[in-house]
Design a protein around this motif. Structure first.
Motif, PDB file in Angstrom:
ATOM      1  N   TRP A   1     -73.684  54.868 -14.785  1.00 59.54           N
ATOM      2  CA  TRP A   1     -74.098  53.653 -14.486  1.00 59.54           C
ATOM      3  C   TRP A   1     -75.396  53.092 -15.374  1.00 59.54           C
ATOM      4  CZ3 TRP A   1     -71.275  50.007 -11.592  1.00 59.54           C
ATOM      5  CH2 TRP A   1     -70.556  50.550 -10.741  1.00 59.54           C
ATOM      6  N   GLN A   2     -75.364  51.937 -15.926  1.00 58.34           N
ATOM      7  CA  GLN A   2     -76.406  51.520 -16.822  1.00 58.34           C
ATOM      8  C   GLN A   2     -76.945  50.191 -16.042  1.00 58.34           C
ATOM      9  OE1 GLN A   2     -75.073  51.206 -20.797  1.00 58.34           O
ATOM     10  NE2 GLN A   2     -75.866  53.213 -21.239  1.00 58.34           N
ATOM     11  N   VAL A   3     -78.237  49.695 -16.061  1.00 58.82           N
ATOM     12  CA  VAL A   3     -79.013  48.624 -15.517  1.00 58.82           C
ATOM     13  C   VAL A   3     -79.581  48.370 -16.473  1.00 58.82           C
ATOM     14  CG1 VAL A   3     -80.257  47.430 -13.786  1.00 58.82           C
ATOM     15  CG2 VAL A   3     -78.470  49.368 -13.162  1.00 58.82           C
TER      16      VAL A   3
ATOM     17  N   SER B   1     -80.080  50.833 -19.336  1.00 56.79           N
ATOM     18  CA  SER B   1     -81.052  52.054 -19.206  1.00 56.79           C
ATOM     19  C   SER B   1     -80.155  52.797 -18.164  1.00 56.79           C
ATOM     20  CB  SER B   1     -82.353  51.571 -18.502  1.00 56.79           C
ATOM     21  OG  SER B   1     -83.031  51.150 -19.445  1.00 56.79           O
ATOM     22  N   LEU B   2     -79.846  54.055 -18.320  1.00 54.67           N
ATOM     23  CA  LEU B   2     -79.053  54.888 -17.332  1.00 54.67           C
ATOM     24  C   LEU B   2     -79.741  55.160 -16.194  1.00 54.67           C
ATOM     25  CD1 LEU B   2     -76.536  56.972 -17.216  1.00 54.67           C
ATOM     26  CD2 LEU B   2     -78.243  58.765 -18.042  1.00 54.67           C
ATOM     27  N   VAL B   3     -78.959  55.161 -15.186  1.00 54.57           N
ATOM     28  CA  VAL B   3     -79.419  55.288 -13.857  1.00 54.57           C
ATOM     29  C   VAL B   3     -79.144  56.741 -13.588  1.00 54.57           C
ATOM     30  CG1 VAL B   3     -79.157  54.396 -11.258  1.00 54.57           C
ATOM     31  CG2 VAL B   3     -78.710  52.851 -13.126  1.00 54.57           C
ATOM     32  N   GLU B   4     -80.284  57.559 -13.460  1.00 57.05           N
ATOM     33  CA  GLU B   4     -80.372  58.843 -13.137  1.00 57.05           C
ATOM     34  C   GLU B   4     -79.645  59.228 -11.865  1.00 57.05           C
ATOM     35  OE1 GLU B   4     -80.847  61.120 -15.342  1.00 57.05           O
ATOM     36  OE2 GLU B   4     -81.851  59.968 -16.601  1.00 57.05           O
ATOM     37  N   GLY B   5     -78.566  60.043 -11.716  1.00 58.33           N
ATOM     38  CA  GLY B   5     -78.173  60.819 -10.607  1.00 58.33           C
ATOM     39  C   GLY B   5     -77.282  59.551  -9.941  1.00 58.33           C
TER      40      GLY B   5
ATOM     41  N   THR C   1     -80.639  47.789  -8.073  1.00 52.93           N
ATOM     42  CA  THR C   1     -80.603  46.584  -8.693  1.00 52.93           C
ATOM     43  C   THR C   1     -81.405  45.298  -8.060  1.00 52.93           C
ATOM     44  OG1 THR C   1     -78.842  45.432  -7.248  1.00 52.93           O
ATOM     45  CG2 THR C   1     -78.217  46.874  -9.315  1.00 52.93           C
ATOM     46  N   GLN C   2     -81.796  44.283  -9.017  1.00 52.62           N
ATOM     47  CA  GLN C   2     -82.694  43.256  -8.417  1.00 52.62           C
ATOM     48  C   GLN C   2     -82.324  41.900  -9.107  1.00 52.62           C
ATOM     49  OE1 GLN C   2     -86.974  43.642  -9.434  1.00 52.62           O
ATOM     50  NE2 GLN C   2     -86.540  45.044 -11.191  1.00 52.62           N
ATOM     51  N   LYS C   3     -82.727  40.704  -8.746  1.00 54.19           N
ATOM     52  CA  LYS C   3     -82.578  39.646  -9.405  1.00 54.19           C
ATOM     53  C   LYS C   3     -82.335  39.521 -10.904  1.00 54.19           C
ATOM     54  CE  LYS C   3     -83.121  34.424  -9.246  1.00 54.19           C
ATOM     55  NZ  LYS C   3     -83.837  33.328  -8.395  1.00 54.19           N
ATOM     56  N   GLY C   4     -81.288  39.231 -11.565  1.00 55.77           N
ATOM     57  CA  GLY C   4     -81.343  38.883 -12.995  1.00 55.77           C
ATOM     58  C   GLY C   4     -81.012  40.383 -13.715  1.00 55.77           C
ATOM     59  N   ASP C   5     -80.675  41.600 -12.988  1.00 54.77           N
ATOM     60  CA  ASP C   5     -80.259  42.608 -13.794  1.00 54.77           C
ATOM     61  C   ASP C   5     -78.819  42.607 -14.408  1.00 54.77           C
ATOM     62  OD1 ASP C   5     -82.663  43.949 -13.261  1.00 54.77           O
ATOM     63  OD2 ASP C   5     -82.112  45.259 -11.704  1.00 54.77           O
ATOM     64  N   GLU C   6     -78.514  43.234 -15.356  1.00 60.08           N
ATOM     65  CA  GLU C   6     -77.167  43.366 -15.730  1.00 60.08           C
ATOM     66  C   GLU C   6     -76.629  44.770 -15.449  1.00 60.08           C
ATOM     67  OE1 GLU C   6     -75.654  41.995 -20.067  1.00 60.08           O
ATOM     68  OE2 GLU C   6     -76.302  44.083 -20.180  1.00 60.08           O
ATOM     69  N   VAL C   7     -75.483  45.041 -14.997  1.00 61.27           N
ATOM     70  CA  VAL C   7     -75.011  46.045 -14.489  1.00 61.27           C
ATOM     71  C   VAL C   7     -73.819  46.329 -15.401  1.00 61.27           C
ATOM     72  CG1 VAL C   7     -73.934  47.466 -12.525  1.00 61.27           C
ATOM     73  CG2 VAL C   7     -75.882  45.734 -12.360  1.00 61.27           C
TER      74      VAL C   7
END
Length: 333
Positions: free
Chosen positions: A294-296, A299-303, A314-320
């Motif tokens: 997964w990337q947010v 940027s790679l989401v570790e683990g 995630t938080q408001k405005g993030d791209e997943v």
């Protein structure tokens, strides 16, 4: 009345009777005299065959003693390869003529004398391999004491096979199980006679004939780890030249998927996102095996290596974004 003149014109053997009739007119008519003439006294005209006239096939009918020679092999216009042994067979129909002291000579209109020897038997048979390339008219002549007894001719062709190396390749050079194999000639053999050269392909898999004769092997005929070998044989239509050959080993084809989707396609800070896919394919038929990332905001989401991403990331405005990688036992797609 005298019958002297007509008797001479019709039948010479009745002269004595006619002479007698000259002296005695009471012996009867001329018809009575000729019918009493013996058949052995008539003069027969010679037949056409006795005169040596040709028959309908152009062969001389010389009666007894006529000699004929015919070529049994090779056949007319037969093609041989340069250096090949040519069987020559001629048959003599002596017709009562003695072959004692008769001799034969075989000549080529290009090379001259090829063979000679005694003709003693009614069949002359031998092999020749010294004819040069090209067209030849071979003539066998029979003689006795320089007297020609007969002759016969036949036309043959001596062909040269294609020469030089044939270079063949298999495309692709590093095939996988999803690839068709295609043989191609990168350097062709040359024909010394200028004839067109064509190729015959023979395929082998792991050293065994595959039963495929064209230049292409369909992908569905191959399996992982097989060694495929092709032989390309050049020919000018009469003779074959040196064979060209090439081999490849079938490697693993990585699996693939056709699409990936993040569900839902829009969320909020409470949403858990799920990654789905479709269209799994593996040419070797292995079971579905996937890895996730997964990337947010790129940027790679570790683990996070499952097919879901918790809202804590995630938080408001993030791209997943979800990344799905298909895998088999040998490679990743």
């Amino acid at each position: 009345m005298k019958f002297t003149t007509p008797c001479i014109a019709l039948l010479m053997s009745v002269l004595p009777a006619c002479s007698s009739a000259t002296q005695n007119e009471g012996l009867g008519s001329l018809e009575d005299i000729t019918t009493r003439t013996p058949q052995s006294d008539t003069l027969d005209a010679p037949s056409e065959s006795a005169q040596g006239l040709p028959d309908s096939e152009g062969k001389e009918q010389g009666g007894e003693g006529a000699l004929e020679i015919s070529i049994q092999a090779p056949e007319g216009d037969e093609v041989f390869t340069l250096g090949e042994a040519i069987s020559f067979v001629a048959r003599i129909e002596a017709g009562g003529e003695s072959l004692v002291s008769a001799e034969y000579t075989l000549r080529s209109d290009v090379q001259g004398e090829v063979r000679s020897g005694p003709a003693g038997m009614e069949v002359i048979e031998f092999t020749i391999d010294e004819l040069n390339a090209g067209f030849h008219v071979l003539t066998i002549e029979l003689k006795r004491d320089e007297e020609g007894l007969g002759e016969a001719s036949v036309s043959v062709q001596v062909n040269q096979a294609p020469e030089g190396p044939t270079l063949v390749t298999i495309t692709p050079q590093s095939p996988v199980t999803s690839d068709a194999l295609v043989a191609g000639i990168t350097q062709s053999a040359l024909d010394p006679d200028g004839d067109e050269v064509s190729y015959t392909y023979t395929w082998f898999v792991d050293g065994v004939a595959a039963g495929i004769s064209g230049d292409t092997v369909p992908a569905q005929n191959t399996q992982l780890g097989e060694v495929w070998h092709v032989e390309a044989e050049p020919s000018d239509g009469w003779a074959s030249g040196p064979i060209g050959q090439a081999s490849v080993t079938i490697a693993n084809a990585p699996p693939s998927i056709s699409s990936v989707q993040v569900i839902p396609n829009a969320g909020d800070t409470t949403t858990t996102f799920i990654c789905t896919h479709s269209g799994w394919q593996d040419p070797e038929g292995e079971s579905e095996n996937l890895s996730y990332a997964w990337q947010v905001n790129e940027s790679l989401v570790e683990g996070e290596e499952s097919n879901s991403l918790a809202n804590s990331h995630t938080q408001k405005g993030d791209e997943v974004r979800c990344i799905v990688t298909p895998q088999d036992s040998a490679a990743s797609g």
